[in-house]
Enzyme design. Structure first.
Site, short mmCIF file in Angstrom:
data_model
loop_
_atom_site.label_atom_id
_atom_site.label_comp_id
_atom_site.label_asym_id
_atom_site.label_seq_id
_atom_site.Cartn_x
_atom_site.Cartn_y
_atom_site.Cartn_z
N CYS A 282 0.83 -1.22 0.00
CA CYS A 282 0.00 0.00 0.00
C CYS A 282 0.85 1.25 0.00
O CYS A 282 0.88 2.02 -0.95
CB CYS A 282 -0.89 0.03 1.25
N1 SAJ Z 1 6.59 2.26 8.66
C1 SAJ Z 1 7.61 3.07 9.12
N2 SAJ Z 1 7.36 3.96 10.11
C2 SAJ Z 1 6.12 4.07 10.66
C3 SAJ Z 1 5.08 3.25 10.19
C4 SAJ Z 1 5.34 2.35 9.19
O1 SAJ Z 1 8.73 2.99 8.64
O2 SAJ Z 1 5.96 4.89 11.59
C5 SAJ Z 1 6.86 1.32 7.58
C6 SAJ Z 1 6.53 -0.10 7.95
O3 SAJ Z 1 7.66 -0.73 8.53
C7 SAJ Z 1 6.18 -0.69 6.60
C8 SAJ Z 1 5.57 0.46 5.83
O4 SAJ Z 1 6.01 1.64 6.49
O5 SAJ Z 1 7.34 -1.12 5.92
C9 SAJ Z 1 4.05 0.44 5.80
O6 SAJ Z 1 3.64 0.30 7.13
P1 SAJ Z 1 2.09 0.49 7.56
O7 SAJ Z 1 2.06 0.50 9.05
O8 SAJ Z 1 1.51 1.63 6.85
O9 SAJ Z 1 1.47 -0.89 7.16
P2 SAJ Z 1 0.68 -1.28 5.87
O10 SAJ Z 1 1.41 -1.09 4.62
O11 SAJ Z 1 0.16 -2.64 6.17
O12 SAJ Z 1 -0.48 -0.22 5.86
C10 SAJ Z 1 -1.75 -0.65 6.13
C11 SAJ Z 1 -2.58 0.25 5.27
N3 SAJ Z 1 -3.92 -0.25 5.19
C12 SAJ Z 1 -4.54 -0.13 4.01
O13 SAJ Z 1 -4.03 0.35 3.03
C13 SAJ Z 1 -5.91 -0.62 3.95
C14 SAJ Z 1 -2.64 1.64 5.86
O14 SAJ Z 1 -3.68 2.39 5.21
C15 SAJ Z 1 -2.95 1.60 7.31
O15 SAJ Z 1 -2.98 2.94 7.81
C16 SAJ Z 1 -1.84 0.83 8.01
O16 SAJ Z 1 -1.97 -0.51 7.52
C17 SAJ Z 1 -2.02 0.87 9.51
O17 SAJ Z 1 -2.68 1.78 10.01
O18 SAJ Z 1 -1.40 0.01 10.15
#
Ligand code: SAJ
Length: 441
Positions: A282
Site C-alpha cells: 500500500c
Molecule cells: N513504517 C515506518 N514507520 C512508521 C510506520 C510504518 O517505517 O511509523 C513502515 C513499515 O515498517 C512498513 C511500511 O512503512 O514497511 C508500511 O507500514 P504500515 O504501518 O503503513 O502498514 P501497511 O502497509 O500494512 O499499511 C496498512 C494500510 N492499510 C490499508 O491500506 C488498507 C494503511 O492504510 C494503514 O494505515 C496501516 O496498515 C495501519 O494503520 O497500520
C-alpha cells in the site's frame, strides 16, 4: 431443468423462483486475496450467499478444499464459509447470478512507475460480459481519482446497460490492515461513493450489512481520493521522520526520544518512526497513483509524493552506510564481514515480503562484499536476486558469531534484550533497544 407438465402453473413458477434463488448469490467477489477473501468471509458470516472469482486455479482449488492462502483468514474461516455456501470459481459465469459484484484485484505499478490497471480492466470486461439489470458493481482496488468513471464505467456500459439507470456503480476503498487484530472489515468505517446518488444508496445498503459504519462520499472520485490521502499521509510522514533521523544524528539529537516526547501531545500529532525503508503493498505504491494522475492530467509533479519517495527509497542505503561506519569503528571493513539481518518482511509480525527494505539492504551489503545471512520467524526461505540467503538456525549462537546483526523488523517473537546481550555488534533500525553498545538508527 426438467419441467413436469403436470405441475400447476403456480407451483411451477414457485419452483422456478426457488431454483433461481438457489442459483443466485447476493455477492460475487472478484480477486480472492487479502482484500477479497475477508470481504467474502464477512458476507458469508452474515448469511449472504457468496461466490468468489479468481484467475488462479490453485487459489480456487485451495479455497474449495477449505484452505486459506491469506494470513488473516484461517482454514477454519474458509471451512465455515464453505458451510455457508461460499464457492470459488475460475469461470466468470458466476457473475451473472450475483446481485452485487465487488472487484478486489491488485493495482500494482507498471514498469514506468504508473498504475497497472490491467487486472481492473480485465475484471471490468468480465463483469460487462455478464452484467444484468439491477446489479450493483463496486470497485475496491486502490487507484487514482477518475478510474471508476473514466475506465470502469465505459467498459461496463459496453454491455449496453447504463450506470445509474440499469445498474449501480460505486467505488469503496479497501482498508484491510494486514495483521491488525482490532480493526477488521466490520470495525473499520467503509467509505462508499457512487456514480449517482442512487448508486451510492445501493452501495451503502450493501455495505451496511457487513460493516458497523458506512460513510457516504460525494462521489467516486472523492472515495478514490480519500484512500490515496490516507496512505499518502502515512508515506509523507514516514519520510519526514526518516529525514529527521538522518538530520538528528548529524545534530547529535536522539530522534527517537524527540518522537517519544512529541507523541505525548494529546492532539494534532501522530507519531511515525524511522525505519530501514517503507514496504508493503500500500504505502510505497498508492501515492504513485496520485502523482501519476497529477503528472499525466495536469502536467506537473506532485512534489510531496516525489520527495517522500526519494527519502524513503534512500533509507536502505543510509542503513548500509551506518553499518559500514559501525564496523569500521570496530576495526572491521564491511567487506568480508558476516552480517545477519533480523526480520526480512515488510513490517513486524506479518509474513508478507512485498517491497520489504530487507531486499535493497541485502543487495547493497552484497555489493560491498559482506557475507549476508538472515533470520525471520515468518520466512523459512529467502532469495535475493535469485540467490538464496543462508538462514541461521539458533539465533543466539548466530548473533554471537556474526560481526554485525541488523534488526530490520522487530517481530514480537524476538527477545530483544537477550539479543542485545549476546550480539557482537547490534544495529537496531526500529528504535527498540536503548542501551550502551547498541547502535540505533
Ligand atoms: N513504517 C515506518 N514507520 C512508521 C510506520 C510504518 O517505517 O511509523 C513502515 C513499515 O515498517 C512498513 C511500511 O512503512 O514497511 C508500511 O507500514 P504500515 O504501518 O503503513 O502498514 P501497511 O502497509 O500494512 O499499511 C496498512 C494500510 N492499510 C490499508 O491500506 C488498507 C494503511 O492504510 C494503514 O494505515 C496501516 O496498515 C495501519 O494503520 O497500520
Amino acid at each position: 431443468m426438467q419441467l413436469s407438465p403436470a405441475e400447476p402453473l403456480g407451483e411451477l413458477s414457485a419452483q422456478l423462483v426457488e431454483e433461481e434463488r438457489q442459483d443466485s448469490v447476493e455477492l460475487a467477489v472478484i480477486g480472492l486475496g487479502y482484500v477479497g477473501l475477508p470481504l467474502a468471509r464477512e458476507a458469508a458470516s452474515v448469511g449472504l450467499r457468496v461466490a468468489g472469482l479468481d484467475r488462479d486455479p490453485r487459489v480456487v482449488a485451495g479455497l474449495n478444499s477449505g484452505r486459506s492462502h491469506v494470513d488473516d483468514v484461517s482454514d477454519e474461516d474458509v471451512r465455515r464459509m464453505r458451510e455457508a455456501g461460499f464457492t470459488a470459481y475460475t469461470d466468470d459465469a458466476c457473475l451473472t447470478r450475483a446481485q452485487t459484484v465487488v472487484i478486489c484485484v491488485p493495482t500494482p505499478l507498471s514498469t514506468d512507475g504508473g498504475p497497472d490497471l490491467s487486472a481492473v480492466t480485465s475484471a471490468a470486461r468480465a463483469v460487462a460480459r455478464r452484467l444484468q439489470p439491477g446489479q450493483l458493481v463496486v470497485l475496491e482496488s486502490t487507484t487514482y481519482p477518475g478510474t471508476t468513471e473514466e475506465v470502469v464505467r465505459p467498459l461496463l456500459e459496453e454491455s449496453g446497460l447504463r450506470a445509474g439507470d440499469d445498474f449501480a456503480l460505486a467505488f469503496s476503498p479497501e482498508r484491510i490492515d494486514p495483521g491488525n487484530t482490532t480493526h477488521g472489515l466490520r470495525e473499520t468505517p467503509k467509505v462508499v461513493g457512487g456514480c449517482t446518488p442512487s448508486c451510492t444508496a445501493e452501495a451503502v445498503a450493501f455495505y451496511g450489512k457487513l460493516v458497523d459504519t458506512v460513510v457516504e462520499a460525494k462521489g467516486t472520485r472523492e472515495a478514490e481520493m480519500a484512500k490515496l490521502l490516507e496512505n499518502t499521509y502515512r508515506h509523507v510522514n514516514i519520510a519526514l521522520v526518516n529525514e529527521l533521523a538522518i538530520i538528528s544524528r548529524e545534530l547529535n539529537v536522539d530522534v527517537w526520544d524527540a518522537i517519544r516526547c512529541a507523541d505525548t501531545k494529546p492532539f494534532g500529532f501522530q507519531a511515525f518512526r524511522p525505519s530501514a525503508g517503507v514496504g508493503g503493498h500500500c504505502i510505497p505504491i498508492d501515492p504513485n497513483y496520485l502523482s501519476y494522475k497529477v503528472r499525466s492530467s495536469l502536467g506537473y509533479d506532485f512534489r510531496f509524493v516525489e520527495l517522500a519517495q526519494d527519502v524513503n527509497r534512500r533509507m536502505p542505503e543510509y542503513v548500509v552506510r551506518r553499518a559500514q561506519d559501525l564496523l569500521n569503528t570496530a576495526g572491521r571493513p564491511l567487506s568480508g564481514s558476516r552480517v545477519l539481518l533480523l526480520g526480512v518482511t515488510y513490517k513486524p509480525d506479518v509474513a508478507d515480503q512485498r517491497e520489504s527494505p530487507a531486499l535493497p539492504v541485502a543487495r547493497l551489503l552484497r555489493a560491498r562484499n559482506a557475507e549476508v545471512s538472515f533470520h525471520d520467524p515468518h520466512v523459512p526461505l529467502w532469495t535475493v536476486d535469485g540467490t538464496t540467503v543462508p538462514r541461521v538456525g539458533d539465533l543466539m549462537t548466530a548473533v554471537r558469531e556474526h560481526d554485525l546483526t541488523i534488526l530490520l523488523q522487530d517481530h514480537s517473537a524476538y527477545d530483544l534484550p537477550s539479543l542485545a546481550d549476546e550480539a557482537r555488534l547490534l544495529f537496531d533500525t526500529r528504535g527498540r533497544i536503548f542501551r550502551p553498545g547498541v547502535e540505533v538508527l
